[in-house]
Design an enzyme around this catalytic site. Sequence first.
Site, PDB file in Angstrom:
ATOM      1  N   ASP A  37      19.769  -2.343   0.788  1.00  0.00           N
ATOM      2  CA  ASP A  37      18.382  -2.358   1.230  1.00  0.00           C
ATOM      3  C   ASP A  37      17.756  -0.965   1.279  1.00  0.00           C
ATOM      4  OD1 ASP A  37      18.188  -5.120   1.572  1.00  0.00           O
ATOM      5  OD2 ASP A  37      19.075  -5.023   3.567  1.00  0.00           O
ATOM      6  N   HIS A  53      21.713  -5.135  -4.723  1.00  0.00           N
ATOM      7  CA  HIS A  53      21.084  -3.939  -4.164  1.00  0.00           C
ATOM      8  C   HIS A  53      21.625  -3.664  -2.760  1.00  0.00           C
ATOM      9  CE1 HIS A  53      18.839  -7.155  -2.249  1.00  0.00           C
ATOM     10  NE2 HIS A  53      18.378  -6.283  -1.366  1.00  0.00           N
TER      11      HIS A  53
END
Length: 278
Positions: free
Chosen positions: A104, A102
């Site tokens: 953030d 991912h």
Amino acid sequence: MDYQSIGVRKLTPTIGAEISGVDLSRPLGNQQFDEVHQALMDNLVIFFRDQEMNIESHKAFGRRFGRLHVHPNAPIGVPEHREILVIKADETSKRVAGEEWHSDVSCDAEPPMGSILHLTEVPPDGGGDTLFANMYRAYETLSEPIRKMLTGLTALHDSAKAHSFRNKANDRADMAFPASEHPIVRTHPETGRQALYVSRGFTVRIPQMKKPESDAVLEMLYRHIETPELHCRFAWRANSVAFWDNRCTQHHALFDYFPNRRYGHRVTICGDKPFHRA
């Protein structure tokens, strides 16, 4: 760049560098700040060892790069410092934040520019490494027909996906779980380079496609992002710091140290709205 006030040792040819000659507990001079910033632009994620930062010096370092972000739905770990995100795991943890690739808080309308994590306690026998991936290279190594297909498409990033494990009944009333639509290929506002901007952690669909098409394209991109040649791997020691650019990297936290303890603080730097410019 010919660095004068810091040392820069690359971890891989693709991403990551370890910085020496810097004491982050003290304010950076202008030359050191400029060179640390350039090292971040050149290497996408930079690492520092043996840093005795306290909360105030951690926040001060982050503020040199921009306004500090307050996470929309993280538990308040240090009430008098809302900008501090506590990163911890121990013998009671069933999972840890960041176990999926991912960038953030990409679900925000203006996702963070960067994040600075300072770990003060690490597992005694190793483990808890963090992997980082170069999203410039992820885009550049796609075939030309795929790059053309992705141009102009957007993706929906939803915090409900990243936090699906949570018991919402325990959440505070002021928590927010945002969802935002961003270009799949975003232009870095400082370097002008193109980066892939979808992640298994936050992205749920491509609105311009039918669901089976969206699912297939996203799964192909997620698997591509997981290609080892795009990565570096950082082995933490106590008082290490990692500073990554969320606009052109993704990361994945390994939870391979249960039941040992890992503890630290993160500050996150506000960013701007993702855009694509050909």
